[in-house]
Design a protein around this motif. Structure first.
Motif, PDB file in Angstrom:
ATOM      1  N   ASN A  22      66.299 -25.492  76.470  1.00 29.91           N
ATOM      2  CA  ASN A  22      66.203 -25.810  77.891  1.00 29.91           C
ATOM      3  C   ASN A  22      65.065 -25.010  78.513  1.00 29.91           C
ATOM      4  O   ASN A  22      65.235 -23.833  78.839  1.00 29.91           O
ATOM      5  N   PRO A  23      63.887 -25.615  78.685  1.00 29.45           N
ATOM      6  CA  PRO A  23      62.759 -24.864  79.233  1.00 29.45           C
ATOM      7  C   PRO A  23      62.990 -24.396  80.661  1.00 29.45           C
ATOM      8  O   PRO A  23      62.330 -23.462  81.120  1.00 29.45           O
ATOM      9  N   ALA A  24      63.931 -25.007  81.367  1.00 32.09           N
ATOM     10  CA  ALA A  24      64.216 -24.598  82.744  1.00 32.09           C
ATOM     11  C   ALA A  24      64.744 -23.174  82.807  1.00 32.09           C
ATOM     12  O   ALA A  24      64.668 -22.517  83.847  1.00 32.09           O
ATOM     13  N   ALA A  25      65.293 -22.696  81.701  1.00 32.88           N
ATOM     14  CA  ALA A  25      65.844 -21.343  81.679  1.00 32.88           C
ATOM     15  C   ALA A  25      64.771 -20.287  81.457  1.00 32.88           C
ATOM     16  O   ALA A  25      65.063 -19.094  81.492  1.00 32.88           O
ATOM     17  N   GLN A  26      63.519 -20.708  81.239  1.00 31.32           N
ATOM     18  CA  GLN A  26      62.451 -19.776  80.910  1.00 31.32           C
ATOM     19  C   GLN A  26      61.610 -19.429  82.142  1.00 31.32           C
ATOM     20  O   GLN A  26      61.254 -20.305  82.939  1.00 31.32           O
ATOM     21  N   ASN A  27      61.333 -18.155  82.289  1.00 30.41           N
ATOM     22  CA  ASN A  27      60.411 -17.666  83.326  1.00 30.41           C
ATOM     23  C   ASN A  27      59.577 -16.583  82.671  1.00 30.41           C
ATOM     24  O   ASN A  27      59.984 -15.416  82.620  1.00 30.41           O
ATOM     25  N   ARG A  28      58.430 -16.979  82.145  1.00 29.49           N
ATOM     26  CA  ARG A  28      57.647 -16.082  81.303  1.00 29.49           C
ATOM     27  C   ARG A  28      57.269 -14.795  82.027  1.00 29.49           C
ATOM     28  O   ARG A  28      57.440 -13.691  81.496  1.00 29.49           O
ATOM     29  N   ALA A  29      56.768 -14.915  83.235  1.00 33.57           N
ATOM     30  CA  ALA A  29      56.304 -13.735  83.955  1.00 33.57           C
ATOM     31  C   ALA A  29      57.441 -12.754  84.206  1.00 33.57           C
ATOM     32  O   ALA A  29      57.295 -11.543  83.982  1.00 33.57           O
ATOM     33  N   ALA A  30      58.590 -13.280  84.651  1.00 35.72           N
ATOM     34  CA  ALA A  30      59.732 -12.413  84.934  1.00 35.72           C
ATOM     35  C   ALA A  30      60.257 -11.785  83.652  1.00 35.72           C
ATOM     36  O   ALA A  30      60.658 -10.607  83.634  1.00 35.72           O
ATOM     37  N   THR A  31      60.271 -12.558  82.566  1.00 36.25           N
ATOM     38  CA  THR A  31      60.748 -12.034  81.289  1.00 36.25           C
ATOM     39  C   THR A  31      59.869 -10.885  80.811  1.00 36.25           C
ATOM     40  O   THR A  31      60.365  -9.832  80.409  1.00 36.25           O
ATOM     41  N   LEU A  32      58.561 -11.068  80.852  1.00 37.02           N
ATOM     42  CA  LEU A  32      57.650 -10.032  80.377  1.00 37.02           C
ATOM     43  C   LEU A  32      57.697  -8.789  81.264  1.00 37.02           C
ATOM     44  O   LEU A  32      57.611  -7.656  80.766  1.00 37.02           O
ATOM     45  N   GLU A  33      57.851  -8.990  82.560  1.00 33.56           N
ATOM     46  CA  GLU A  33      57.965  -7.842  83.461  1.00 33.56           C
ATOM     47  C   GLU A  33      59.213  -7.027  83.153  1.00 33.56           C
ATOM     48  O   GLU A  33      59.173  -5.791  83.094  1.00 33.56           O
ATOM     49  N   ASN A  34      60.326  -7.737  82.931  1.00 26.57           N
ATOM     50  CA  ASN A  34      61.570  -7.037  82.587  1.00 26.57           C
ATOM     51  C   ASN A  34      61.443  -6.302  81.256  1.00 26.57           C
ATOM     52  O   ASN A  34      61.881  -5.150  81.119  1.00 26.57           O
ATOM     53  N   MET A  35      60.846  -6.947  80.256  1.00 35.41           N
ATOM     54  CA  MET A  35      60.655  -6.295  78.964  1.00 35.41           C
ATOM     55  C   MET A  35      59.870  -5.000  79.115  1.00 35.41           C
ATOM     56  O   MET A  35      60.228  -3.961  78.540  1.00 35.41           O
ATOM     57  N   HIS A  36      58.793  -5.061  79.884  1.00 37.08           N
ATOM     58  CA  HIS A  36      57.962  -3.883  80.084  1.00 37.08           C
ATOM     59  C   HIS A  36      58.757  -2.760  80.739  1.00 37.08           C
ATOM     60  O   HIS A  36      58.708  -1.600  80.313  1.00 37.08           O
TER      61      HIS A  36
END
Length: 348
Positions: free
Chosen positions: A147-161
């Protein structure tokens, strides 16, 4: 058994790991402590737990109890804490009764870590794992769609960092030695690795994902990543929640068993799975192998770095497992296993 490096570190672990997820409920504390003694005496050097354990079922009342049981063993055996590598996990939002189901953030990372250290009665956790990603996981029978709707690349990478920065602070404070993942994907693991390298933050040294004769999703993309990036798999459920022991064949339902407790073994009980299990049991019989030992030996002989997590409800079960940790499958036996895998792919 053999010893393998954990990821790119100089920490060495055995290719078998003691799991603890029944400790405190189905496995009483005294028996759990005996299991620790048995495992260490047999040469096991890595033990895995989690803040949300015990399981089957997970309840608000028992969260943290397994860590407490292990912590009591640590307190009673202060001279043996350095004899093993301790791995535990922070729970993510899928467990609504742990920190009200919050995401893993720098704040929850630190709070959960401090709570685990207190329950485990230790100053340092060797491997601190994120139990599952905030964005969700393809494990637990959730691998049938995307489900691509569940993806937010920018938010995910910010949280990982941000979480890696919290991990760095924990390393500096001497609270954790290594950072790790669980129930992650190839893309997710690659992002954690890239961010760590770009910002000189703790890198992923291991990933704890499900792996067994019946669940071989790791064999392709993640295996390639693991070999090239030196990330060690901590393989859980190598007996597929007991299916590969054969105890559920022909409609059997042993009293007190995991299937008797939760019904479908977390979605592993399907119309296809029993034929696949039968094929592996027949192979074991044909070669004079114990099916439990065969399943575990298969896991540790994979062509990628792996330590296989096994658990036992009772000391008798653990004793049986320990007798087979030096079993090695032949090239021909592994080839026959691959034939069965192709005939019975993805049975759950």
């Amino acid at each position: 058994m053999r010893k393998i490096p954990l990821g790119m570190t100089d920490t060495m672990i055995t290719d078998y790991c003691l799991g603890t997820m029944t400790w405190g409920t189905h496995t009483p504390e005294a028996e759990a402590h005996r299991q620790m003694d048995m495992a260490l005496d047999a040469g096991i050097t890595i033990v895995d737990t989690a803040e949300m354990y015990p399981v089957n079922p997970v309840t608000p009342e028992t969260v943290g109890l397994t860590e407490t049981v292990l912590g009591n063993w640590n307190a009673a055996n202060p001279g043996r804490r350095d004899a093993y590598v301790l791995a535990t996990k922070i729970t993510g939002k899928n467990a609504a009764f742990v920190r009200q189901g919050q995401d893993i953030t720098p704040e929850t990372f630190t709070a959960a870590l401090d709570a685990s250290l207190a329950r485990l009665k230790t100053d340092m956790i060797d491997i601190y794992q994120l139990h599952w990603p905030n964005r969700g996981s393809y494990h637990f029978r959730q691998n049938w769609g995307f489900n691509p709707a569940a993806q937010n690349r920018a938010a995910t990478l910010e949280n990982m960092h941000e979480v890696l920065e919290a991990a760095q602070e924990a390393v500096k404070a001497g609270k954790i030695r290594h950072f790790a993942l669980s129930n992650e994907s190839a893309w997710g693991t690659a992002q954690w690795l890239q961010l760590a390298k770009a910002h000189s933050l703790p890198r992923v040294q291991s990933i704890q994902n499900e792996y067994s004769l019946l669940c071989r999703h790791y064999d392709t993309d993640l295996a390639e990543l693991a070999v090239n990036e030196q990330v060690t798999l901590l393989a859980y459920s190598p007996l597929a929640a007991g299916l590969l022991t054969g105890k559920y064949q022909n409609g059997a339902l042993p009293d007190g068993s995991r299937m008797a407790l939760n019904g479908d073994l977390g979605g592993r009980k399907t119309p296809r799975v029993f034929d696949a299990v039968a094929a592996y049991l027949e192979l074991a019989t044909a070669h004079g192998l114990d099916p439990i030992h065969m399943a575990l030996a298969f896991s540790v002989q994979r062509p990628f770095p792996v330590s296989t997590i096994f658990g036992a409800t009772t000391c008798d079960q653990l004793a049986h497992i320990l007798t087979g940790l030096d079993v090695t499958l032949t090239h021909d036996q592994l080839a026959e296993i691959d034939k069965i895998h192709k005939a019975h792919p993805m049975p759950f």
